[in-house]
Structures are given as C-alpha cells and as structure tokens.
Scaffold this motif. Structure first.
Motif, PDB file in Angstrom:
ATOM      1  N   ALA A 342       9.493  72.319  32.430  1.00 14.29           N
ATOM      2  CA  ALA A 342       9.523  72.571  33.872  1.00 14.29           C
ATOM      3  C   ALA A 342      10.056  73.961  34.162  1.00 14.29           C
ATOM      4  N   PHE A 343      11.073  74.349  33.409  1.00 12.53           N
ATOM      5  CA  PHE A 343      11.670  75.647  33.723  1.00 12.53           C
ATOM      6  C   PHE A 343      10.855  76.803  33.167  1.00 12.53           C
ATOM      7  N   THR A 344      10.297  76.632  31.995  1.00 15.42           N
ATOM      8  CA  THR A 344       9.411  77.685  31.487  1.00 15.42           C
ATOM      9  C   THR A 344       8.222  77.841  32.427  1.00 15.42           C
ATOM     10  N   ASN A 345       7.732  76.694  32.882  1.00 14.27           N
ATOM     11  CA  ASN A 345       6.574  76.718  33.764  1.00 14.27           C
ATOM     12  C   ASN A 345       6.892  77.416  35.078  1.00 14.27           C
ATOM     13  N   ARG A 346       8.110  77.255  35.555  1.00 17.09           N
ATOM     14  CA  ARG A 346       8.484  77.946  36.792  1.00 17.09           C
ATOM     15  C   ARG A 346       8.379  79.449  36.625  1.00 17.09           C
ATOM     16  N   ALA A 347       8.949  79.911  35.543  1.00 17.29           N
ATOM     17  CA  ALA A 347       9.051  81.364  35.391  1.00 17.29           C
ATOM     18  C   ALA A 347       7.762  81.970  34.867  1.00 17.29           C
ATOM     19  N   PHE A 348       7.025  81.247  34.036  1.00 14.15           N
ATOM     20  CA  PHE A 348       5.875  81.873  33.392  1.00 14.15           C
ATOM     21  C   PHE A 348       4.578  81.095  33.599  1.00 14.15           C
ATOM     22  N   GLY A 349       4.642  80.030  34.391  1.00 15.96           N
ATOM     23  CA  GLY A 349       3.434  79.248  34.644  1.00 15.96           C
ATOM     24  C   GLY A 349       2.620  79.868  35.766  1.00 15.96           C
ATOM     25  N   TYR A 351       2.821  79.647  38.827  1.00 13.15           N
ATOM     26  CA  TYR A 351       3.562  80.085  40.018  1.00 13.15           C
ATOM     27  C   TYR A 351       4.571  81.176  39.680  1.00 13.15           C
ATOM     28  N   TRP A 352       4.315  81.888  38.603  1.00  8.50           N
ATOM     29  CA  TRP A 352       5.291  82.910  38.203  1.00  8.50           C
ATOM     30  C   TRP A 352       5.561  83.883  39.336  1.00  8.50           C
ATOM     31  N   TRP A 353       4.529  84.207  40.101  1.00  6.81           N
ATOM     32  CA  TRP A 353       4.711  85.197  41.175  1.00  6.81           C
ATOM     33  C   TRP A 353       5.724  84.705  42.210  1.00  6.81           C
ATOM     34  N   ALA A 354       5.667  83.396  42.517  1.00  4.84           N
ATOM     35  CA  ALA A 354       6.616  82.852  43.502  1.00  4.84           C
ATOM     36  C   ALA A 354       8.018  82.889  42.917  1.00  4.84           C
ATOM     37  N   TYR A 355       8.127  82.532  41.639  1.00  4.99           N
ATOM     38  CA  TYR A 355       9.446  82.491  41.023  1.00  4.99           C
ATOM     39  C   TYR A 355      10.098  83.871  41.025  1.00  4.99           C
ATOM     40  N   TRP A 356       9.316  84.862  40.626  1.00  3.01           N
ATOM     41  CA  TRP A 356       9.929  86.186  40.508  1.00  3.01           C
ATOM     42  C   TRP A 356      10.149  86.823  41.868  1.00  3.01           C
ATOM     43  N   THR A 357       9.338  86.443  42.855  1.00  4.15           N
ATOM     44  CA  THR A 357       9.637  86.887  44.222  1.00  4.15           C
ATOM     45  C   THR A 357      10.993  86.338  44.625  1.00  4.15           C
TER      46      THR A 357
END
Lengths: 475, 478, 424
Positions: A342-349, A351-357
């Motif tokens: 779940a956490f890898t997917n957040r940052a690199f899945g 939706y990476w753009w949303a996470y890094w925003t």
C-alpha cells in the motif's frame, strides 16, 4: 488614556521580559469599536460585491449539481467499484479539517492563555462553522438517498422497527460532526453577544437596532453577567478543546478501524488532528491576510499574529511530515506484505503524482516558515498557505483513493477519475464557504471587540507595572 | 449632555420611579478603586457595567462565584448516562444483532458517541445555564433608558447603586461617586415604556406557528389513514424496473425477443466440448452399447466398488469404457506438475509416497477417530493400470470415492491428468527393478544403497545395546 | 488588578533560591541507598525468578525514570518555544530533572550489555533461534534482523543519547549561566534553538520507543507507539515538577515565588494530560481491537492473560478515571497540597503503565512459558526495588546537582512576570 505605540513598530520582535504589544498604534477602546464596526457599517466596497457575486454564483452551481445528483442518482459521480468513497469523502474530510482552526484558536489557545488569539478568533470560528456546513453537505448526499438521511438518527421508527448501528464508525461520525457543529455555533454566538450589543448600541436605523437588539438578547455589560459569561466561556472552551481532538479522531476512525491497507494504522488519530489544525490555520491565514488589509484591520491583526500562526503551521506541518515518515517506517518494519504494498503503491504507483504533490505542499513548503522573512511577508504567507491547502486536499485524496483503488483483490483494482459533477461540487463548496464568509464580514463583528479591549487593558496594566518597577528600582 | 441638563431632566421626570444612580468612569483602574470604595461603604445592591470582562471586579464588588460549573457537570453526567444506556438498549437489548463479530455490548465502540453526547449536554448546560442565570434574554432594562448608556458597549464603564439597597441615599451615593472621580453622575429611572408586545408580532407569531404545524399534521394524517391513489414515485425507473422477463417482448431488438440467444462462438462456463478429457470415459456421447445404460452404470460406479470391496479383478459390473491411456503427453514436465499437485491435494491423506498414511491420517489415528476410514494405499495391485484404467483413476479424482470427496472444483482437468501420470510413476517406483535405471547412474545408486543399509544396521545394533542397558537399570518387576 | 502587593524580586543570593540544607544532606545517602536497592532488586529478580525477569524489571525501572526525564526535557523546550512567562519559577526543577538523561545514559549500559552477553536475555529477537522457532519467513527475517541487530541497535541508542544529552546540556548550561550573567540574549537563543530541538526530540523519542519497548514483541507494530510513550512521559513530568516544587517549598525554598497560581496551572495541565494519555491509549486500543487482525491483537492478547488483565483494569480505573475526576475541580487545583498528592499518586500510576507495557513480555516464548508472570512475591519485590532504587539514585544526583545551582531561573527576564502571574 492611551498608550502610544508607534504604528510602524515591528511587534514580531519581543524583548525577553517585555511583552510585545498585540494592539498597535495609538489605539483606545473607542478606536477598536470604530475599526471593527466600520467594516459592517460602511457601504459594501466594489471588491466585496464582486467577490460576493462570484461566490454566490458558485453556490448556485453547487445547488444545481446537488439537485442534478439527487434527481439522477449518485452514478453521476466518478465513484466506481472499488473506490466508493471518492471525492465526496475527500471533500468531507478536507472541509472538516479546515473547520478545526476556529475552535482550536478559540478553545485551546484560550486555555493556554495565548492572548494573540483575541483578534483572530471570531473570524476563525466563523470559518469553522461555514467549513462544517460545507463538510456536512458531502456525507449528507453521499448516503445516496439524502431524504432518508434522518434514518441515521436514533428515533423510534414506526417503519423500520430498528435502531442505528452504534458499532459503526460512520455513525460515530454523525454524532461527532453534528456535536461539533452545534457546540462551535454556540461558542461562536456566545462570544459574539457583547459585540452584537455594541452593534445594537451604535445602530441608527430602527430595524437594524431591532435585529441586533434581538440577537444580543438584551446584553447590558453588567459585571455579574460578565462573570457568569466568562465562566461559561471558559467551560465551553474546556469542553470544546477535547471535542476538537475527538472530531478528527473519529473521522480518522472511519478509516483506521477498517482493515484496508494504508488505512489501518494506529497513528491516524493524532496525525489527522495535526493535519486538521495544519489545514485550518492555513485557511485562516489565506483569508485573513488579504482581509486584514482590505477591511483596514492592520492595527488589530498585526504581523505578530501572522508570525505566530505561521509557527503553528510549521509545527503541525512537521508533525504531519513525521507521521508520513513513521507510517512508511512501520509499514516496512511490520513486514506485512499488504501494508508494504500500500505504501509503495502510494509513492510509486499510479497516483505517484498526487502523493508527491502532497509531500511537496505539506512537508516541504511549510519548512520555509523557518525563516522569519517568510513568516512576516503577507503575500508569501498567502502563497505558502494556499499550497498547504492544496496539499491537505491531496492528502485526503491520497488516503482515500490509493488505498481503495488497490486493495487485497487485484482483479478489482481500478483507477479513479472524477466526473464534471465531482469538480462542480468541489468548486461549488468553495462558493458556499465564501458566500457565508462574505456575508459574515458584512453583518457580524469580524473581530472580538470585547476581548481585544481586555487585551488592550492588560497592555495598559503591564505598562503601569513596568513604570512602577522602573520607579522602584530607582530608589 | 452636561450635568446641569441631566439635573433638569431628572426634575421633570421626577414622577418616574427612581431605579438607582450611575456614574461613569473611563479606565479600569478608577472603576476598580470606586468599586472597592462602594463595597467598603456597605452597599450591596450594586453593579458595574463594562465593555469587557474586567478582571478582579467580582472581588472588588463582592460578587459570589457562580454555580454554573455544577450545571455543566449535571449536563455532562446526563450525557454520558443517556448515551451509554441508549446504545446498550438499542444495540444489545431491543434489537440485538451481530456486526463484524463484535459483542452486543461493545463498550469501546460505544465510547465515541458517549463522549460526544457528554460534551454536547455539558455545553448546553454551560450555554443555556449562563443565559438563564443571567436572566437573559431580557429586552427591557431600566439602564437602557439612559441614552449615555449606549457607550457601555464601547469604551465607558458605569458604576451603579440600586435604589432598593438598604443604605440607599441618593445624595450620599452621588457624593461618594463624585469623590471616586466618577463623571456624569445620573439617576436611572424605571423603564415605563409599554411592555405590551406589538400586536403585529403576536399575529406574525401565531401565523408562523399555524403554518409550521401544517406539515406535521399532514404527516400525522398520512400515518393513520390509507389512500387508494398510488404514492408519488420519485425514482420511476427504480420503482418500476424496465428490465424484461424471459418470455416478454421488447422493442429494442429487431426480432422483438427480450431473452437474447447466445452470441455465436461463445462458450458458457462449464460447457467445454471434449467430454472424454473431462470425464475419463472414452467417446461418452457415441459409445457402443447404449448411452443410457452406460450413464446409469457410470452413476452407480461408486456403489459398485463399495460392494465388490476392492476385488482383485475388474468389476464385472463396470461396463464403462474408460480411457486406458493418459490423453496428455507424459513427459518430465507433466510429472513434475503432477508431483506438485499431488503434494498439494493428495499427499495430506495419501502421504507423500502414496502409502495412505498422510498427515491427516496420522492425526486421525492419534485422536482415535472411530468414524475415520483410512485412505487407500495407492500401491495395491487392484489400483495398477491393468486393473484400474487411467480414465477410472481420473474419474475417482474428479468425483471422489467412499469418503474421499471429488476434486473437480479444486483441481483443473489437465492437472488431474498430471496427477494420474504421477500416481502411475509412484506405483512404478515401488516395483521398479534396477534395470530401469540408466547404466550411468547405477553405480551411485548402489553406493547409496550400501550406505543406507550400513546405517540401518548400526542403528539397529545401538538400539539393541540400549535396550539391554535399560533392562539392567530398571528395577525388577515384583 | 492593582489590588495586589507589588511584586518584589529577591536578590539572587537570597536563601530562597538555594537548595535547602535538609535536602542537600539527603543527596549522598539517596545515591548510595538507591544504587544498593537497584543492585539488590536486579540481582533478586535475575537469580530468583529468571534472567529475563530481572532484566525486564530493570528495563521497567529504566523506562519509568526515562519517561519522566524526557517529559521534563520536553517541558523545558516547549516553554522556550512558546515564550511562556508563567512557568519560569518552576522551570529550573524541570531543568534539573532533564539533566538526568546523562546518568540514564550510563544506566542504559546494562540493557545494551544483554545484547552482547547472552541469547535473548531481554529482547527475544536477540536470540538466534527465535525467528526459526516462530516460523517466520526468511525474507521477513532478513529485513527484520537488518534493523533489529545488536550492532545497529547499539548505534541507534548511542545516537539518541548523544542528541538528548546535547539538548539537555545546552538548555541547562544556558539557563544556569543566565543566573550569573543575567544576559537577556540567552533567552532569545534558547527560544530560537527550541524549535529544531523539539523536532529532534520528537523524532528520536519515537524511534527510541520503537527500539526499546515495542521491539520486546518483535513482530508487533503500532505507528502510535511513540506518541503513547510520549503521552505518559509528559504527564508524569508535570507531576514530577509539581511534586518537586512542593517539596522545595515545604523545605523553605521559593516560598514567595511559587504561588497557588502555579499549582493551579500545573494542576490544569496534569488534568489535561491525564485526558491526553487516555485519549492516546484508548485510540491505540480501539483501532487494534476493532481491526482484530492477529498480528496486532497479539500485544493486547498477552496483556489480557492472568495477572495482566488486572493491571489493565487498574490502568483504566486508577490511571484514568480516578485522577480525571480528582483533578477536575478548581478547588483541588488551587490547594498546593492536594496538587502534590495527586501528582505523587499519578507518578505511582505511571509505574503501572510502564510495568504493563514491559513486564508481560518477560516470557521466553515458543518453547518456554506461554505467558509471563509477575514473578510471585519475590518478583514484585525485585521490580519495586529496581524502580525505587533507580528513582532514588536519580533524585540523589539531582540534589547533588542542585547544590551547585539555584533552584529557580532567577535572572530570567520573565521571572517577574512569572511571579505576578494570575489565572483568569
């Protein structure tokens, strides 16, 4: 009878042992009354009218899209299996978060005797109520059949012969948000009564006098009344302080009691509360910085006030950053596959753009507030706080959408795309918020006059103390 | 307004009842000093009016602390009690049902609502209690008769002595106020403006009350009466589904059939054509005798084998034409697959070597389960391919036998064939001669065999020795 | 406002700011007695119950003192950060306590030593057979042991202590130097550094909590655990400050400087932090109870067996409910003696909290006992000896340190403001 403080004084600098003034200029009690009342008494400015028209138009858009949604059904949203929460819940959590600054400033800062709260608490409390109104809209329509939303209430139903499910966090939410809305409203209104009495006593128009007379309940300023009033205010502050914590805690329970990877983590309660305070203060600053110059309140809402709020944003932003880090660390440390994914997917899945925003806006941008220059330059504050608001919206988006879109069952994975209705409702909710806020600026006392006056009285008193002290040391 | 003007006004209004005397102050410190003097002079029915809460004035005027905290406490206690009782009664007593495995009375889950209601009612206590104790709202107040009193909410402080005070003496109070530095010393008269509520307000109130109960009355009427006309349908297409039943017609398709035929070229789930591959029976559809007899025999298969009790011959009743040969190409990869699947599904009962002593069997033996039937050893002659064709073995895996359930649901057909191949290999392994081993590997095999034999011998000797020793140590039976 | 007598600050060399002689005489006896008690307690637990039990009791005592000391450090930092005026008269008490992080660094050595001298004496993950016995997948073990390894654990501990000792020393030195110089710039510098210091503090405390306590149950995890330790820590520190100040006053120091207003404020904060502790511990329990995932419920499951369920109920009833009701009233908070009593009471309860966190893990796992025991009468005695010994030892060191300084930050520019402070 006044304590002359030069207008240009930089009250962000405080010599240890000598408190910097919170009310600037050669201000008297009467000046405070004048400064605050003129906001409501003079005819509306062009910018106010323009702003109100835009906000009101957006509010109409919200109303129309809700009508469309109710008529057509919730399928017009982008919510699809497995992302059934989607934007309505993102917006709900976002607005509830915004709604935390007001009561926090009023209650917790009151309990901690942070006197600088006096000139910003009124507007912040108003924002709380308006934000809670925006927030309440979304779950209300998200239930699908909004006209049956009263089924959430524990009333003896002749049709259903059954009761709500009190073991569900969603029902806790109903109680938490409605209690919070009610208590905030009481707190706000109670704080406003003495100032409404000022409006009453200054009004020249009969109808105005009658309206404010009714609203101020015949307040006379009797010291007996003041004593009970202060007690009630302190009590409400003491009740509201844990209430503020509980509301976002319970909102976080909505997520965290489930077993969805990325939601089920014990740090959610304090982390949501910190995030809420963070976004709430950011919204207060975004609005108060322009408002203070447009409404001519610079002597009462000083740079020092903004400086302090920026520091709180920095602190809560750092807590939020620490929580992001902790989540990642524990996901790795716990060695549970789904959590790690779940956490890898957040940052690199996807939706990476949303996470890094989110990370950029929430963790990195407030770090600029380490520098005093950034904390004391109004336009920079506005820019950074807007970034924070964007970041906090994305935080909720990331939590809701990334976890739901890829849970335990890969065959059900999907990618969320909002529809035009989602967009119109998000933008429309800002219309609701700003319409109410602009009306508030015109009709109600935007600054707590009576408390600001007592701050000023204390300022006089401290000045006398210092004089006495100087005289004493001379002997 | 100057002092002399006020004096004349007082005279002209002397017929009005005097409520008390006020003096104005402009700073907190002078007000507090005056309050103390008034208190020390023995006046008790006094009050000070200020634009903000003046710290320390309650002491200066001798005002008693308020009971408000107690009201809030009562509110809070009521809140927590009501909330807990309500939740327990609703979810555990009146309408108990299980949700996510939680107990009916789930205290942790009841805490949030209990907390919220505690806060809500305590806040109501503080808020409404404060207004009630203050006697507000009260729109008629003698103080408001003085136009100067409007400044009390701006920047002026008023000190007031009530005429009902036992020691009240107008001149004396005025003198005291003057001594304290009070400005604009004024008498306050009772408010004699009409107390009657304007009739238009009463009318408006009555009309609004009347209007507001109309919806409630309608609802009440609806609840107790029946209506022959249909109710209003908000979602027409949800109340009346446009979906058609099987034999109905529709105008959407050219042939007007609501039930649609299969799309050419599609195969429904479970309708794969090659029957012999999925049943293990040769040419099931067009078999020599009669298909019906054949099927009856096929269905009776398991009963027959029970009655014959594993006879060494092919059952005479078994007229099924089983596939003799595995339809899949038997090679190393198939055997490997078979080994894997066997390991997963079969070995738990039949054992890794097919001897019929898997973990489940061992456990059942240990628990002495009387109803347990030991799984067959796969190394019986009756199960070798000459007596028990591949197709039959496949069918047994598929449909089960005796206590063994069918595995069609868990294992794919092609994997069942792989298992069949592997079982054959297992059977082979129990009867293999050294000739089957390639020449190159025989030497190492022989060596290993010798090693194992040697070790077994050593172990046997050791065990013997130990047994002898323990016999010596143990006390002789009486 | 002006009714009160003008605030008079006594000269710096006044008796009121010196540690009373009756207390300074106690310093050495407490140090020696404490050390002996600690040693006996540890030895008793180690030999009479088990090595694991003895070391766990030692860790409990250590964490008990450690949390109070860290809470004091946080108290000092946050006072500087918020430019607080009211707390100046009691700040030195907290400053003296936070300096105990230095002796605590030494007292941590036995805990560190267990990693290098035996197999799983204290931490189960330290045993080479643990992972295989618990049937944990190789990949997981590889990742886990990368973090939970003797060397890395030791390096992290050294790093944490370096950060804390530096912070404590910096703020202590600045403050005591100000006693001599009266330099106002020192206050500004401390305020500036308190921001980064709080960040360093919260990061390290969180990870120390994971390392030292959470890893006692190697496969268990809770993101909130650091906050949980912090909540107990800040609560107990406020109690310790109130109790310490009251003791100083009862022996004659700070008679006029610390007033009922300061006790009132400390009382309010104690009340608030009782609530905060409850909030955090309840949230942690609630989420795990509701989620009901075996990996997580393990921790609470163990704590609901045998003796430990009693301790759990003690925590609910006596760590939350009783002090919550007891410190609610303004009349209690405005009586210094009652504040002192409640502070001492909560300090005792804090021991239950730490005990409940650590001692249930003192069982040997798969092949040994299924659950830990309180070790019978000997176990209880040795646990108590450990904590009383370590606390006495540290109080002794504090008294020794206090003889060399003043007992209040007398020349802090906000000292006058603090003395004149009144609750509204």
């Amino acid at each position: 009878m006044s304590l002359a403080i030069p207008n240009g004084l930089d009250n962000t600098v405080e010599k240890p042992g000598q408190r910097a003034p919170l009310v600037l200029g050669d201000t008297t009690y009467h000046d405070i009354t004048e400064t605050v009342c003129q906001v409501a008494e003079r005819p509306p400015s062009k910018s106010w009218v323009a702003g109100f028209l835009v906000a009101f138009a957006l509010l109409q858009m919200l109303g129309l899209t809700i009508a469309y949604l109710l008529y057509t059904g919730v399928g017009v949203w982008g919510n699809r299996s497995p992302i059934f929460w989607g934007w309505p819940i993102v917006n709900f959590v976002f607005w509830v978060g915004i709604g935390h600054a007001g009561t926090l400033i009023s209650a917790i800062l009151f309990l901690f005797r942070q006197e600088w709260r006096t000139s910003i608490n009124r507007a912040a409390e108003a924002m709380t109520i308006f934000a809670v109104a925006c927030a309440g809209t979304f779950p209300g329509i998200h239930v699908g059949r909004a006209w049956l939303a009263f089924w959430l209430a524990p009333y003896p139903s002749l049709n259903l012969w059954m009761w709500p499910q009190f073991r569900s966090p969603l029902l806790w939410d109903v109680f938490a948000v409605s209690t919070y809305g009610t208590v905030s409203l009481l707190f706000w209104y109670m704080g406003m009564v003495p100032d409404l009495a000022t409006f009453r006593d200054r009004s020249t128009n009969k109808w105005r006098r009658m309206a404010y007379g009714l609203l101020s309940l015949g307040w006379s300023g009797s010291s007996r009344h003041w004593m009970r009033y202060e007690k009630a205010y302190a009590l409400l502050a003491a009740f509201a302080a844990p209430l503020v914590l509980s509301v976002h805690t319970i909102v976080s329970f909505d997520f965290a009691v489930s077993q969805v990877p990325g939601w089920h983590t014990t740090i959610f309660p304090p982390y949501f509360v910190a995030g809420a305070i963070f976004s709430g203060f950011a919204m207060v600053l975004t609005l108060m910085v322009p408002a203070r110059s447009m409404l001519g309140l610079e002597k009462l809402i000083t740079i020092r006030h903004m400086d302090n709020m920026c520091k709180i944003i920095l602190a809560t932003g750092s807590i939020v950053g620490l929580a992001y880090g902790t989540e990642f660390f524990i996901a790795w440390y716990g060695q549970v596959g789904e959590e790690q994914f779940a956490f890898t997917n957040r940052a690199f899945g996807p939706y990476w753009w949303a996470y890094w925003t989110m990370v950029t806006c929430n963790v990195i941008s407030p770090q600029l507030f380490w520098f005093k220059k950034f904390r004391t330059t109004p336009w920079i504050i506005v820019v950074i706080t807007i970034f924070v608001n964007i970041g906090m919206w994305f935080e909720r988006f990331v939590i809701v959408c990334t976890s739901l879109s890829r849970d335990y069952l890969p065959s059900a994975w999907a990618y969320f795309s909002p529809t035009w209705v989602d967009w119109a409702m998000l933008i429309g909710s800002f219309g609701l918020f700003f319409t109410l806020f602009l009306l508030f600026c015109r009709l109600m006392p935007v600054i707590n006059m009576s408390e600001t006056k007592s701050t000023l009285a204390k300022q006089y008193h401290m000045a006398h103390l210092d004089d006495d002290h100087a005289a004493a040391t001379e002997h | 307004m100057s002092a002399s003007e006020t004096a004349t006004e007082t005279v002209s209004e002397s017929e009005k009842k005097i409520h008390g005397v006020t003096a104005e102050f402009t700073s907190v410190d002078t007000l507090l000093a005056a309050c103390r003097r008034v208190r020390d002079a023995g006046y008790t029915k006094t009050d000070a009016f200020a634009p903000f809460a003046v710290h320390g004035i309650d002491k200066a005027l001798g005002i008693k602390p308020t009971v408000l905290p107690w009201i809030a406490l009562i509110g809070g206690v009521t809140g927590v009690t009501v909330a807990l009782c309500m939740q327990i009664w609703m979810n555990a007593i009146d309408y108990p049902y299980i949700i996510s495995g939680k107990p009916f009375i789930s205290l942790p889950a009841f805490i949030p609502v209990a907390f919220e209601l505690t806060i809500l009612l305590a806040s109501f206590g503080a808020f409404f209690g404060m207004w009630a104790l203050n006697g507000l709202p009260r729109f008629s107040n003698p103080m408001f008769t003085n136009p100067r009193f409007d400044r009390v909410t701006d920047d002026t402080f008023f000190l007031f002595v009530d005429s009902k005070d036992e020691r009240f003496d107008q001149a004396g109070v005025e003198r005291l106020f003057a001594d304290c530095g009070g400005e604009h010393i004024d008498t306050v008269v009772e408010d004699d403006s009409p107390t009657k509520v304007p009739s238009f307000l009463i009318v408006a109130w009555l009309v609004s009350v009347a209007l507001s109960i109309i919806p409630l009355l309608i609802v009440a009427k609806m609840r107790v009466t029946n209506s022959s006309s249909p109710r209003f349908h908000i979602f027409f297409d949800m109340d009346f589904s446009p979906a058609r039943d099987a034999q109905q017609t529709t105008s959407i398709f050219a042939d007007n059939r609501a039930a649609r035929p299969d799309i050419p070229g599609t195969v429904a789930r479970g309708q794969v054509q090659d029957l012999s591959f999925t049943t293990g029976i040769e040419k099931l559809s067009s078999n020599a005798p009669k298909p019906s007899e054949h099927l009856v025999a096929f269905m009776q298969e398991s009963d027959d084998s029970k009655t014959t009790g594993g006879a060494a011959q092919k059952s005479v009743m078994d007229t099924t034409v089983w596939l003799d040969k595995n339809p899949r190409k038997v090679d190393a990869s198939l055997l490997e697959r078979g080994q894997q699947q066997f390991g997963i599904y079969c070995s738990v009962c039949h054992g890794m070597n097919g001897g019929g002593n898997g973990l489940v069997n061992q456990r059942a033996q240990k628990l002495s389960q009387s109803t347990w039937i030991q799984p067959s050893s796969l190394h019986q002659e009756t199960l070798y391919s000459d007596k028990y064709p591949d197709g039959k073995l496949f069918s047994t895996i598929t449909n089960g036998i005796r206590k063994m359930p069918g595995y069609a649901g868990q294992i794919k057909a092609k994997d069942r064939w792989a298992i069949v191949a592997y079982v054959r290999a297992l059977q082979q392994s129990q009867n293999a001669s050294i000739d089957l081993v390639p020449q190159a590997k025989r030497a190492s095999l022989e060596k290993e065999k010798a090693g194992v034999e040697k070790r077994l011998k050593e172990e046997a000797e050791e065990a013997q020795k130990k047994a002898g020793e323990s016999k010596k140590d143990s006390p002789k039976p009486a | 406002m002006s009714e009160h007598a003008p605030v008079v600050v006594k000269p710096a060399d006044h008796e009121a700011f010196k540690l009373p002689a009756s207390l300074s005489a106690l310093g050495l006896p407490l140090c020696i007695g404490g050390a002996i008690a600690l040693f006996v307690g540890l030895g008793l637990g180690y030999s009479s119950v088990s090595a694991k039990f003895g070391m766990s009791a030692y860790l409990t005592a250590f964490m008990y003192c450690f949390t109070i000391v860290m809470g004091s450090l946080f108290f000092v930092l946050i006072q500087h950060l918020s430019r607080a005026g009211w707390s100046v008269v009691v700040r030195r008490v907290a400053e003296l306590m936070m300096m105990m992080i230095v002796p605590l660094a030494v007292l941590f050595l036995p805990i560190l030593a267990t990693l290098f001298t035996g197999e799983g004496v204290l931490y189960r993950w330290d045993s080479s057979t643990f992972w295989a016995d618990a049937h944990i997948a190789d990949e997981v073990v590889a990742n886990k042991t990368g973090y939970l390894s003797q060397g890395f654990f030791a390096i992290r501990a050294v790093f944490y202590f370096a950060v804390w000792c530096f912070l404590a020393y910096y703020f202590f030195k600045k403050s005591t130097d100000q006693d001599e110089t009266g330099e106002k710039a020192a206050t500004d510098q401390m305020q500036w550094w308190s921001g980064p210091a709080v960040m360093a503090f919260s990061g390290t405390l969180s990870f120390a909590a994971f390392d030292w306590v959470m890893s006692l149950s190697p496969m268990w995890f809770s993101t909130m655990f650091g906050v949980y330790i912090f909540a107990g820590s800040i609560l107990s520190a406020h109690c310790a400050i109130a109790a310490g100040t009251y003791l100083l006053q009862s022996k004659g120091a700070l008679k006029d400087e610390v007033t009922v207003e300061h006790y009132h404020d400390l009382g309010k904060l104690i009340f608030g932090f009782v609530f905060f502790w409850t909030y955090i511990s309840f949230s942690q329990f609630m989420l795990i109870w509701y989620g009901n995932i075996p990996e997580e419920t393990e921790w609470f499951f163990v704590r609901q067996q045998e003796t430990w369920v009693t301790v759990a109920f003690v925590l609910i009833g006596l760590h939350w409910l009783l002090p919550f009701l007891g410190t609610m009233s303004i009349h209690v908070r405005r009586k210094p003696f009652l504040v002192f009593c409640w502070a001492c009471y909560i300090l005792v309860m804090h021991y239950f909290d730490v005990y409940w966190m650590i001692m249930p893990e003192a069982y040997s796992g798969i092949h040994g006992d299924a659950y830990a025991t309180a070790g019978g009468a000997i176990g209880v005695v040795s646990s108590l000896l450990c904590v009383v010994g370590m606390a006495a030892l540290l109080v002794g060191v504090i008294l020794k340190l206090a003889t060399q300084t003043k007992v209040a930050a007398i020349r802090d520019p906000r000292f006058r403001e603090s003395m004149a402070f009144e609750n509204i």
